[in-house]
Design a protein around this motif. Structure first.
Motif, short mmCIF file in Angstrom:
data_model
loop_
_atom_site.label_atom_id
_atom_site.label_comp_id
_atom_site.label_asym_id
_atom_site.label_seq_id
_atom_site.Cartn_x
_atom_site.Cartn_y
_atom_site.Cartn_z
N GLU A 342 0.83 -1.22 0.00
CA GLU A 342 0.00 0.00 0.00
C GLU A 342 0.85 1.26 0.00
O GLU A 342 0.67 2.16 0.82
CB GLU A 342 -0.96 -0.01 1.20
N GLY A 343 1.83 1.27 -0.90
CA GLY A 343 2.65 2.47 -1.08
C GLY A 343 3.74 2.65 -0.04
O GLY A 343 4.46 3.63 -0.06
N LYS A 344 3.87 1.69 0.88
CA LYS A 344 4.92 1.81 1.90
C LYS A 344 5.92 0.66 1.78
O LYS A 344 5.57 -0.44 1.34
CB LYS A 344 4.28 1.76 3.29
N ILE A 345 7.15 0.95 2.19
CA ILE A 345 8.17 -0.09 2.19
C ILE A 345 8.10 -0.83 3.51
O ILE A 345 8.21 -0.22 4.59
CB ILE A 345 9.57 0.53 2.00
N VAL A 346 7.89 -2.13 3.45
CA VAL A 346 7.74 -2.94 4.65
C VAL A 346 8.74 -4.09 4.57
O VAL A 346 8.94 -4.68 3.52
CB VAL A 346 6.30 -3.53 4.73
N HIS A 347 9.36 -4.41 5.70
CA HIS A 347 10.27 -5.55 5.73
C HIS A 347 9.48 -6.76 6.17
O HIS A 347 8.91 -6.76 7.26
CB HIS A 347 11.42 -5.25 6.72
N GLU A 348 9.42 -7.78 5.35
CA GLU A 348 8.65 -8.95 5.80
C GLU A 348 9.22 -10.25 5.23
O GLU A 348 10.07 -10.24 4.34
CB GLU A 348 7.17 -8.81 5.45
N ASP A 349 8.72 -11.36 5.76
CA ASP A 349 9.18 -12.68 5.32
C ASP A 349 8.41 -13.12 4.09
O ASP A 349 7.17 -13.08 4.08
CB ASP A 349 8.97 -13.71 6.45
N VAL A 350 9.14 -13.56 3.08
CA VAL A 350 8.54 -14.04 1.84
C VAL A 350 8.95 -15.50 1.68
O VAL A 350 10.09 -15.86 2.02
CB VAL A 350 9.06 -13.20 0.65
N PRO A 351 8.02 -16.37 1.23
CA PRO A 351 8.42 -17.77 1.03
C PRO A 351 9.69 -17.85 0.19
O PRO A 351 9.81 -17.21 -0.85
CB PRO A 351 7.23 -18.38 0.28
N MET A 352 10.66 -18.62 0.67
CA MET A 352 12.00 -18.62 0.09
C MET A 352 12.02 -18.86 -1.40
O MET A 352 12.70 -18.17 -2.16
CB MET A 352 12.86 -19.66 0.82
N ARG A 353 11.27 -19.88 -1.86
CA ARG A 353 11.35 -20.22 -3.28
C ARG A 353 10.92 -19.06 -4.17
O ARG A 353 11.53 -18.83 -5.22
CB ARG A 353 10.51 -21.46 -3.59
N THR A 354 9.90 -18.35 -3.77
CA THR A 354 9.44 -17.26 -4.63
C THR A 354 10.36 -16.05 -4.51
O THR A 354 10.29 -15.13 -5.32
CB THR A 354 7.99 -16.82 -4.28
N ALA A 355 11.23 -16.04 -3.48
CA ALA A 355 12.13 -14.90 -3.27
C ALA A 355 13.49 -15.12 -3.92
O ALA A 355 14.40 -14.32 -3.74
CB ALA A 355 12.29 -14.65 -1.77
N LEU A 356 13.65 -16.20 -4.68
CA LEU A 356 15.00 -16.56 -5.13
C LEU A 356 15.64 -15.55 -6.08
O LEU A 356 16.87 -15.41 -6.09
CB LEU A 356 14.99 -17.96 -5.76
N ASN A 357 14.84 -14.83 -6.84
CA ASN A 357 15.43 -13.76 -7.66
C ASN A 357 16.09 -12.72 -6.75
O ASN A 357 17.18 -12.22 -7.04
CB ASN A 357 14.35 -13.05 -8.50
#
Lengths: 473, 568
Positions: A342-357
């Motif tokens: 929603e327009g803000k930068i947030v630090h969060e956990d993303v499932p590893m496989r989809t974050a590989l890039n």
């Protein structure tokens, strides 16, 4: 070449048993003449009949990959080399972990693999096309030779990908190999696949930035593919990595020499005016760094990507140096990263496989930082108080989640409004005036041992040759 | 409540009683029927449904009230087939029941509850094919049928009646025809009933709507008025009226029949070696490899051209009949016993001229027997079309024989891989069998379906085919090959294509293939398989029928079903 002509191992150095491979011979007999035509039409302009002191890979042995001699570029012996096969190699990541790697293309992943190989392969001729006019403005014979070395090796990398297409993908593969020669960088009808490869490299500062940052993306993509469970791809990419290292050396040392020269000129002038003396000032270098670094970040693809997850799960593309990690399935694990909510930068956990890039991009950023640190050491050692910086990974992005805030994120990673961004942009990214100025410096220097005004000489010659060696004659 | 551990799983076909791999036997003979009595008297045959409750297809349920399962339908299919070949004097078939007050109460609900999804789908497909055989026998075989319903005719029972030319219902103030599936079980009458009501019998669609939601059904005069039946007959006049109608229907048949030919047993040989099962007949061989989920189906031509009538006259079975009966049996075993097999490579072997010669002889003959052979080939090819596996025809050897009627297998396959050999030995041949002889369920030939909207191409191929075999290169140009590749590429092209196919979702492939195979306008047949059955199969997987609180699950239980009320 007429039908029936035998492509000899001597003409095409290889370790893939070309002389005994009827299928590959036939495919190359049609493709090789088209490649030479392409090289003559789209390769370096004006230097095809000169003798260039080039390195040729003639085997994968320690002494075989760097054989130096004078050669005319169209006669360059583009070869096909794979790292030797490791018997009993197993999938070491993904869903097939622990099972034997594939020596043939698994039908299930044919399309995914072909796409990976074609996308990688397309960048190789593209960069040759982008750089074809640079020879006319080379700052020295040393640099001219390095340009051509990069060019012929990009050509060899194209051969490597074409070998895979010809050998493992049948008729579809041959068609794809043909199309690699038909697409053209910047062509309206048939552009190169990736956007960044459709802009010409208009001058040598950009060339050095390209080899520093964009070729480094290539290094990381190749490294990830070198982990592949499709063994021929892994072996091909491992050998390509040895050549890619030289390209990055050209870029990193090139910029280092530009910085060094800038510092020299700063000190030579009472007002520290670099431009007044025909040099490239450090703030301008920073702007080109900002541009090429961010363009290269785009090449890693979306921050959250199901394609990346699929390629990893299938065992086709791993992480950079996969063996350094403890866990190789990546189900249930996460990667903490900045995302846009929603327009803000947030630090969060993303499932590893989809974050590989993003995982691969993070490794790349670290590597870039090491290069920038060396530049800063050069600047520091020259006694100049200036520091080059990598901008935020969210700055100036055209691809991925940050591209929606393309003209609102500062090099520091702060979100500002569009007008503030636009007002500051000329101090962050090259302007038309900068571009005009840099181009005005691009006067060729072809006298052995001499350098253009804006760049310092290299520390040593190619293959430890003396500084005034005639690399091109 | 059915628990999953009790499911009769075709993926793991162990017989729960003998604890041995259970093989479905599709071959039978009237002397071995458990559920039907077949009697022939002049030009009328009577097929009496007398379901033996204690001999279901698999243990676990009883076949009460003339309810049926696969074993009942296998016998029905056999009876229809044999009447066409073995009893050419029969012109009318009367289907009735030996129970008082019940004709047939439809497919056994407990059986459905115990069956896996894939079994239900294949059971439903087989019963649909059998119902269509009744209509085929009437339209093309000079064998009409009458459903003599002297009692409750419910669900699948009424669907069986709908497949007959005429329906007679006893007018006893009680017996009704009905489709209770939707109101009682939350599923559909899935054996063509809905389609036949409105498309075949032209029942007004609003009345059909009322009928299909009225569990107790409709009887007597109204059943006649709505055209749900053709005759309502008092109990006292039942026998004589049925016989009179049968005689009248028999007399109205005009198609030549005969000579009689007794269908010999097929006796396929089954063998297992590791993950590989094989089923071998004289001309057909099916080998399934469970490790790669791939099968090969090989069909061999006869050694020499055959005159079917002359051979049949000696009591021997001509290739044109034998090979296709074997193929039919193999397809059924593939469907029911090898659910894990996704891709089937179809190859043919023999001499093109021999097959073309057989086709010509069959086409030229004016006997009823030869016509029945042609129709059987056509039905088997339709069974092939309707088999939910990916078929890749492969012409990759010098003895490859996609000629005439065997070319239909390549045209019916999803893809056709042809090897381009230097000498041009490998190719295809056309014959009379490709020129409209073997229509698909859309009433087109397979060539017409392949070049839908471009009849010029069909003509060009048949004209070219008349001059002799068409080598791969030319076949490719004519649009017959999907992939034509030389010996350098061929093996890899095929291997990769097979591996790729085997990796795709079986469900999506089934839907995709069914959508692409049946080119052209809809027919009653395509609607039954593509619309009614497809919806039925969807409903079968939904919670409202087979979920914990679904109507099919709770049938016969004290609990009432609880529906999820969302419409799509």
């Amino acid at each position: 070449m007429t039908a029936g002509t035998v492509l000899t191992d001597d003409k095409i150095p290889n370790n893939v048993n070309l002389s005994g491979d009827k299928r590959l011979q036939r495919a190359l007999e049609a493709w090789q003449p088209a490649f030479i035509d392409w090289w003559k039409t789209m390769g370096p302009v004006g230097w095809q009949q000169k003798d260039i002191f080039l390195r040729t890979a003639v085997s994968v042995e320690t002494d075989g990959w760097a054989h130096f001699d004078y050669v005319k570029m169209p006669d360059y012996r583009w070869g096909i080399f794979l790292e030797p096969k490791v018997e009993g190699r197993l999938h070491h990541f993904g869903d097939n972990l622990g099972t034997p790697v594939w020596d043939e293309v698994p039908g299930e992943f044919r399309n995914l693999l072909r796409r990976l190989i074609v996308t990688q392969g397309d960048t190789e001729p593209a960069s040759v096309e982008q750089q074809r006019d640079l020879g006319a403005t080379a700052p020295s014979l040393y640099d001219l030779r390095n340009l051509f070395q990069v060019n012929v090796e990009e050509g060899r990398h194209l051969w490597a990908m074409v070998y895979l297409l010809h050998t493992y993908f049948g008729r579809d593969g041959r068609e794809e190999a043909d199309e690699l020669l038909q697409r053209r960088s910047g062509d309206v009808d048939k552009p190169r696949i990736l956007g960044a490869f459709n802009e010409p490299t208009s001058h040598w500062l950009s060339f050095f930035m390209f080899t520093m940052f964009t070729d480094r993306d290539g290094k990381y993509q190749l490294a990830a593919l070198a982990e592949s469970g499709f063994d021929p791809l892994a072996r091909t990419c491992r050998f390509m990595l040895t050549e890619e290292a030289h390209h990055m050396f050209v870029g990193e040392s090139g910029i280092q020499r530009v910085c060094k020269r800038a510092c020299e000129l700063m000190k030579a002038d009472a007002n520290g005016e670099v431009r007044a003396q025909g040099g490239i000032d450090l703030p301008t270098i920073q702007k080109y760094l900002n541009l090429w670094y961010t363009l290269s970040l785009d090449l890693f693809g979306g921050e959250v990507s199901s394609n990346a997850a699929d390629a990893y799960a299938a065992g086709l593309k791993g992480r950079y140096k996969e063996e350094r990690y403890d866990e190789h399935k990546l189900i249930g694990s996460t990667f903490a990263m900045d995302v846009l909510r929603e327009g803000k930068i947030v630090h969060e956990d993303v499932p590893m496989r989809t974050a590989l890039n993003e995982v691969l991009r993070t490794e790349y950023i670290k590597d870039c930082q090491r290069g920038v640190d060396r530049w800063n050491k050069t600047i520091h050692d020259a006694g100049v108080a200036f520091e080059l910086k990598l901008p935020s990974n969210k700055f100036n992005r055209q691809i991925g989640m940050w591209s929606t805030l393309n003209k609102q994120i500062t090099p520091d990673g702060q979100i500002v409004d569009a007008s503030a961004w636009a007002a500051a942009a000329p101090s962050w990214l090259p302007t038309a005036e900068d571009e005009t100025y840099i181009k005005s410096l691009m006067k060729p220097v072809f006298e052995p041992g001499k350098m253009a005004s804006w760049i310092a000489p290299p520390l040593k010659g190619i293959n430890n040759l003396p500084g005034d060696f005639e690399y091109v004659r | 409540m059915v628990t999953s551990s009790k499911l009769l799983d075709t993926d793991d076909p162990m017989d729960p009683v003998t604890n041995e791999p259970a093989r479905v036997e599709f071959e039978t003979h009237p002397s071995r029927y458990k559920h039907w009595k077949l009697a022939v008297d002049g030009d009328v045959a009577r097929l009496v449904m007398a379901v033996d409750a204690d001999h279901p297809h698999r243990p676990g349920y009883e076949l009460k009230l003339n309810s049926y399962d696969l074993s009942v339908d296998i016998e029905l299919a056999d009876a229809i087939q044999r009447l066409r070949f073995e009893h050419p004097g029969v012109r009318a078939l009367v289907i009735s029941a030996d129970l008082d007050r019940v004709f047939c109460s439809g497919a056994n609900i407990y059986m459905l509850g115990l069956s896996t999804h894939s079994f239900k789908v294949n059971f439903c497909k087989f019963t649909n094919e059998t119902r269509l055989y009744l209509e085929d026998a009437s339209a093309l075989g000079g064998l009409a049928s009458i459903a003599a319903c002297r009692g409750t005719t419910a669900g699948g029972g009424y669907e069986l009646a709908l497949a007959c030319d005429e329906i007679m219902l006893v007018d006893d103030g009680n017996s009704a025809v009905s489709f209770p599936e939707t109101p009682l079980l939350a599923v559909l009458p899935g054996t063509g009933g809905l389609t036949r009501l409105v498309d075949k019998r032209k029942v007004r669609r609003d009345r059909a709507d009322v009928f299909c939601t009225t569990a107790e059904g409709i009887k007597g005069k109204r059943a006649r008025e709505w055209n749900l039946v053709d005759h309502v007959v008092a109990r006292t006049k039942w026998d004589e009226t049925v016989l009179a109608r049968a005689k009248a229907v028999a007399a109205a048949q005009t198609i030549t029949r005969g000579s009689a030919f007794a269908l010999p047993a097929l006796g396929g040989t089954v063998a297992t070696a590791g993950a590989v099962d094989s089923l071998a007949y004289r001309f057909v061989r099916l080998v399934v490899d469970h490790a790669t989920r791939t099968a090969t189906l090989d069909v061999t031509a006869p050694d020499a051209v055959e005159d079917p009538d002359a051979i049949a006259a000696t009591g021997a079975e001509p290739w044109a009949l034998r090979a296709f009966r074997e193929l039919d049996d193999a397809l059924l075993h593939l469907r029911f016993e090898h659910a894990d097999i996704g891709v089937v490579l179809v190859r043919t072997h023999g001499k093109h001229d021999v097959v073309r010669g057989c086709d010509e002889a069959l086409a030229k003959s004016t006997t009823g027997f030869a016509r029945e052979v042609r129709h059987l080939q056509r039905r088997v090819l339709k069974r092939f079309d309707n088999t939910a596996r990916s078929f890749y025809a492969v012409a990759d050897a010098a003895d490859s024989c996609f000629a005439g009627v065997l070319l239909e297998l390549a045209l019916g396959s999803d893809r056709f891989y042809m090897l381009l050999d230097d000498k041009g030995t490998i190719g295809v041949s056309t014959s009379v069998a490709n020129a409209g002889f073997h229509q698909t369920c859309t009433n087109m030939s397979r060539l017409e379906a392949r070049f839908y909207g471009d009849p010029g191409k069909v003509d060009a191929i048949l004209r070219r085919g008349a001059e002799g075999a068409i080598p791969t290169e030319e076949a490719d140009k004519l649009g017959l090959a999907t992939v034509a590749a030389d010996d350098i590429d061929f093996a890899d092209e095929l291997r990769i294509a097979v591996e790729e196919r085997a990796s795709l979702s079986p469900d999506a492939l089934t839907g995709m293939e069914a959508s692409l195979r049946f080119v052209g306008p809809e027919t009653l047949e395509t609607k039954i398989f593509g619309r009614l059955s497809a919806w039925q199969n969807w409903i079968f997987t939904r919670a409202n029928s087979t979920g914990e609180h679904g109507a099919l699950t709770l049938y016969g239980q004290p609990e009432r079903p609880q529906f999820q009320w969302k419409r799509t």
